[in-house]
Each structure stands twice: as C-alpha cells, then as structure tokens.
Enzyme design. Structure first.
Site, PDB file in Angstrom:
ATOM      1  N   HIS A 107      41.707  38.599  35.744  1.00 16.49           N
ATOM      2  CA  HIS A 107      40.586  39.539  35.660  1.00 16.49           C
ATOM      3  C   HIS A 107      41.052  40.930  36.034  1.00 16.49           C
ATOM      4  CE1 HIS A 107      39.777  39.779  40.101  1.00 16.49           C
ATOM      5  NE2 HIS A 107      40.236  38.539  40.100  1.00 16.49           N
TER       6      HIS A 107
ATOM      7  N   ASP B 228      38.756  43.336  36.946  1.00 18.66           N
ATOM      8  CA  ASP B 228      37.820  44.009  37.871  1.00 18.66           C
ATOM      9  C   ASP B 228      38.282  43.811  39.312  1.00 18.66           C
ATOM     10  OD1 ASP B 228      37.071  41.246  37.770  1.00 18.66           O
ATOM     11  OD2 ASP B 228      35.042  41.730  38.453  1.00 18.66           O
TER      12      ASP B 228
ATOM     13  N   ASP C 161      44.730  41.278  43.770  1.00 23.70           N
ATOM     14  CA  ASP C 161      43.540  40.555  43.294  1.00 23.70           C
ATOM     15  C   ASP C 161      42.877  41.395  42.241  1.00 23.70           C
ATOM     16  OD1 ASP C 161      41.359  38.949  42.877  1.00 23.70           O
ATOM     17  OD2 ASP C 161      40.428  39.336  44.808  1.00 23.70           O
TER      18      ASP C 161
ATOM     19  N   GLU D 147      34.942  38.829  37.319  1.00 22.58           N
ATOM     20  CA  GLU D 147      35.278  37.755  38.251  1.00 22.58           C
ATOM     21  C   GLU D 147      34.655  37.998  39.618  1.00 22.58           C
ATOM     22  OE1 GLU D 147      37.328  35.261  41.153  1.00 22.58           O
ATOM     23  OE2 GLU D 147      37.292  37.451  41.155  1.00 22.58           O
ATOM     24  N   GLU D 148      34.584  39.257  40.020  1.00 20.80           N
ATOM     25  CA  GLU D 148      34.083  39.580  41.358  1.00 20.80           C
ATOM     26  C   GLU D 148      32.561  39.562  41.433  1.00 20.80           C
ATOM     27  OE1 GLU D 148      36.178  39.509  43.552  1.00 20.80           O
ATOM     28  OE2 GLU D 148      38.082  40.418  42.955  1.00 20.80           O
TER      29      GLU D 148
ATOM     30  N   ASP E 269      44.930  33.812  39.542  1.00 19.14           N
ATOM     31  CA  ASP E 269      44.101  34.399  40.605  1.00 19.14           C
ATOM     32  C   ASP E 269      44.035  33.424  41.780  1.00 19.14           C
ATOM     33  OD1 ASP E 269      42.421  36.026  41.997  1.00 19.14           O
ATOM     34  OD2 ASP E 269      40.642  35.586  40.802  1.00 19.14           O
TER      35      ASP E 269
END
Lengths: 330, 330
Positions: free
Chosen positions: B85, B87, B118, B152-153, B179
């Site tokens: 991801h 984001d 991340d 994702e977040e 991740d």
C-alpha cells in the site's frame, strides 16, 4: 436640573457609549502582548475618576497596575469601598464570536464584547451611578473608594501584596463587590459565598514513543487506558466524589438553607432547555441549586492524548494528560 | 553487463534515492486535504511500472485508487501477486519528529520518514527487485501482479469491493504480502496471521457551550467525566475486556502454540528497556508474546476534550471525544 432618577433614566444611550469606549481596550491580563492595553485601561479609569473630582492613585509593582480612586473624604460619613477589575479573559477561540471581541456591538439591547459582563459593565455601573449623583445632586451621601485591579483573571497577585502592606489605607465601613452574578434576568442576587477550587494536571507517560496497537496492544501499558481508569475511579456511581476523606470537612447544608434554596423560582426544565440538554447527572440526594452552590464537585476540565485528527490512527499513545478540578465548599 | 547480484549490491544509494522520492509524497489516506497527494502517489507508481514495461490499471471508485500492475503474461509461468500500500498514517504529533515526516533523512544508514517502513520501503523492495532483474537478465521467471492500494490505513474499503467483483482477474499461484514485520533486527519472520481491528470514535456532547465549573460544576453532566467512565468500564481489573460476549468466539491458544512462542529468544527485560518502561500491564495469565500475537486487546487511541493548553482553565467542556479500538483474533 433633572433629578438623579430622571438623569439616569434618560442617559441609557450615553452610558452605553462610555461602556463601549471602555470595552474597546483589549485589556487581556494573561497575554503579555497586551501589556500596553493594560496601561491604557488603567489610564482610561484614571481620566474618568479625575473628571469627577476623585483623587487617583495608581499602584504599581510586579504585575498590572491597580487603580485606586477616592472621593473627597468627609469625616461625618461612612465609607464604601467598591471593588472591580478592568482585565478580561483571553477571547480565544475567536471563530466562535459573532462579532469581534473588542469591537462592541449592540444586539437586542445588550452590548456584546469581551469583558462586557466580566467586569467592565458592572464596575462601570457603580462609576456612572456616582457620576450621575454628583452631576445631579452635587454630592455623595458616603465616602467612596474604588479599587479596580488588573489581575483578577490571573490571580490578583499585586492586589494581594498591596493589601498585605496597605490594608489600613482602604479602611471602610462597607465593601461592594461588583464581580458577581444575577440569579436570572431581572432577578438580582446577593452573593454570600463562592466555591473554591483545587486544580490538577495529571500527566502519564508510557513507552518512550507512540506504538502500533497491532504489534504492541495488550503487551504494554497504555497511559490513555490508565488515565481514564484513574479519572473514573474518583467518582462513585451515585455521583459523589470517591477520594477518601473528601467529605470529612464539608459542612452539611442546614434545613433552613435547603428550604430557602427550594423557595427560589428555579425552573429546572427551563435551565436544561437553555443549556440544550435533556437533563443532568450529579450527586444523588441534592437539587441542582444545592449541587451548584453548596456541594463540592469533581470535573474533568481537559483531556489530551494520542490521535485527535480526522479518521483512525491505531496508535498506543506514549503520553496521556488530564486537567481536572474539585470545587470546594466550607 | 553485471549480474543481478552485482547490480543490486552496487545500487544501494540509487535505490535510496528512489525510496526518498516516493517518501516525499505525503499520501495520508485519513486526511481529506491530502486527496491530491494520494493521486500523486498513485501516478508515481504508475510511472514506475510503465517504465519497466508493466501494464498498469488504476482502479477507481469511492476512496483512493488502487494501482494494479502486470508483467507481460506468459502462460508457461506461475503467477506471483505482490500486495502493498502507498498510503501512510497521519504524521501528527509533528513536534516529536526529529526531521520532518515528508522530508526523508538518512541517519546511521536508515531512512527516516513517514511510511519508510510502512509500507513504501517494503513494496519498493519488491518493485526494485523486479526492475533490477529486468535490467540485468531481461526477463522474469514468473508472471508478476502488483496490487498497491491507498486505503490500507483506513480499512481497504475500495480493495474489498474490488475483490468481491474482480477476484478472478487477480488469479495467481502465490501471494506475497510485504506489509509485515521482522521478529527482531536480523531475525526475519514469516507472518502467518495478524490481529484484526475494530476501531471506534465516540463523541459525547453536553451543554450547547463550554461552562464555568464554579457556576455549573456538579449540576450538569460533564461529557469528559462520562467519557472516562465509559472507557474505563470496558476493561476488567485483570486486564481482560469487559464487553459482554467479547471472548465468545476467541479460539484458545493451543499448548503447542504456547510452547513455540515460549521457545523464541524473547527477552522481556530487553523489550522493556527498549521501550523505556519498567514493566507492562495486560491480560493476566498470558505472556507478552501471547498477548501481542494471539489475544485480543483494547486500547484507547486518542482523547480530546476541554482545555489542553498551559496552566489552568476551569471549564466544563461541552464535548469529549475518544478514539479506541479492539484488536481481534480468530
């Protein structure tokens, strides 16, 4: 020559103009950038009092000046001391003001500005009353001393020091404090006591940095969880304060006091409606007026921890801060 | 022509530059003011993949776009899907950053920026590996599909919807999720499960405005007091979650799993020392690794109410907000 009553009755707009002039001075005692405005407010008061023939003394020291103004002293008369303050609270947050805090506006017959009802409006009521009497009757039935300080909102440090050293110079028969409240619109009140306060800031720290709740959650101490448990533990389910010994020195309300409180025209439903709430929680066994006036209370005043922005952040904060206070009674 | 290993071994600085370029984009999915940055990050990925000859599809819908990039498909090869991801989490509180979150800095051989680990660093490892192989060997031994999403977040809503409707288009033989975490420095780990999350924002409102605690305290409901009581009520004294039914579907740890966890070289004291704490609280009867990996947890993630500035303000706040979450296990 109009009588005092006629004069006052016809001077409403002129009095408003004086108040508006006073309110335009942004005398915010807490903010050092307003130091010049504090001086301007003290000078404004000095001019007012000198124009009505009072002797003005400006007390200086560490802090904002105190303005002391005395009518010409006549020994056969009692002396009344009128207390007030010319400093105001910080006006922030500015975005909640309908009109700018130091650009006074009249709406529906009321003047809106920072300080209008705390305390420039009240102290000016006394000042204009004295001036009106001097202008209509030429004399006062009492000696008057005005003490108008500039640090009421930040602790009255200079006044406390001055009183320690010069109380005798303010000897008087009566004290009038104009920094109080009405019971309601059109319902004046004589304040015979106010609750004190004990204020605390509690700051908890966990790990040395914020942590991810997926990787660390459950395995470390979260100071925000601990903080809410500490704060919650200080109140019992019945609304009383759970701190051991908290009520030891609280003097119970007298039946007579409870009867007097109960006889007041307090409309609980109107009170809730004005606050836009459906009802209230509080200490069981006491009416709302008893809780507000005669019982101690415990309020969380501020909470600050972790992520406060839009959306979600799965953070275990490393600090959690609360401000909380107890209102105290005799 | 260098071999793949020679090429990768000598490209460390060049790879860092690509990572730094990617990290400069403040692709904070939670904050609506970063919508343009989300588009910029997706476009950055599109350019990268097109330059190495991949076919790029940008999936759009309600939410932030998903970038799907495919190597030229050859039927005799297995297909590997790589997930990541673009984001990142909100960078606040900014004052705790040694260097600005979107101005990447290299210190002691590590790149510091929001998203570096991340997940921009990890997904880029796979992307640069593929590019390096194409530049040195001219071909890949497998078909590769990259799926790099932007939510994702914040819950992967668009991806979930896309998978419901288009899972067949992502048919593959292997899935690589980049991740995840290492067990420790130099100790890689294969992640075989992660805790889920249920995240809540609780917003309480009291009176229509902030109130003075001296005049109102005890007689009105303070939403900050109620909030801490609600949050505290969700945890038992033994550290377990007090929500009824919370553990109904939690599968107990197997003895074999507990043995495997216990056999890992986990040094509790070193763990505490690294976090700069004396110890931890948590669910009684479970080791720290069990709590972190296999037990559900409850964390307050954010608190926001009343006065948070310097000094004291005796306010009864009219709102109190908490963000809190539960980590969930099978």
């Amino acid at each position: 020559m109009p009588t005092f009553e006629e004069y006052v009755g016809s001077s409403h707009d002129r009095f408003d103009e004086v108040l508006i002039d006073f309110l335009k001075i942004p005398s915010v005692s807490a903010a050092s950038e307003h130091a010049g405005d504090m001086e301007a407010a003290a000078a404004w008061l000095q001019t007012f009092f000198e124009e009505i023939g009072f002797t003005v003394e400006i007390v200086r020291g560490e802090g904002h000046p105190i303005v002391i103004a005395r009518s010409p002293k006549k020994d056969d008369r009692p002396t009344v001391l009128v207390y007030g303050h010319y400093d105001v609270q910080p006006p922030e947050p500015l975005e909640l003001w309908t009109s700018p805090p130091f650009d006074p506006q009249v709406r529906d017959g009321a003047v809106y500005a920072r300080g209008a009802c705390d305390n420039k409006g009240q102290i000016l009521t006394h000042m204009l009353s004295v001036r009106s009497m001097l202008e209509t009757e030429g004399d006062l039935p009492v000696n008057v001393i005005f003490v108008v300080e500039g640090e009421e909102e930040i602790g009255s440090h200079l006044l406390e020091k001055y009183l320690d050293e010069h109380a005798g110079e303010l000897a008087c028969d009566y004290v009038v404090v104009s920094d109080s409240a009405q019971f309601g619109p059109g319902q004046p009140a004589i304040t015979c006591g106010l609750r004190g306060i004990a204020y605390f800031e509690l700051r908890l720290r966990g790990a040395k940095r914020d942590l991810h709740s997926g990787t660390f959650g459950g395995g470390v101490t979260n100071p925000a969880n601990v903080l809410v448990e500490m704060l919650a533990s200080m109140r019992n389910p019945d609304g009383s304060v759970a701190v051991p010994g908290f009520y030891d020195d609280v003097i119970p309300l007298l039946d007579e006091e409870r009867k007097q409180f109960a006889s007041l025209p307090f409309d609980e439903q109107a009170y809730f409606a004005e606050l836009d709430v459906n009802g209230a929680t509080g200490e069981e066994g006491y009416t709302i007026l008893e809780r507000r006036w005669a019982r101690p209370s415990y309020d969380v005043n501020g909470l600050d921890s972790g992520y406060q922005g839009e959306g979600a952040k799965t953070v275990i904060p490393n600090t959690a801060v609360a401000k909380f206070s107890f209102r105290l009674v005799p």
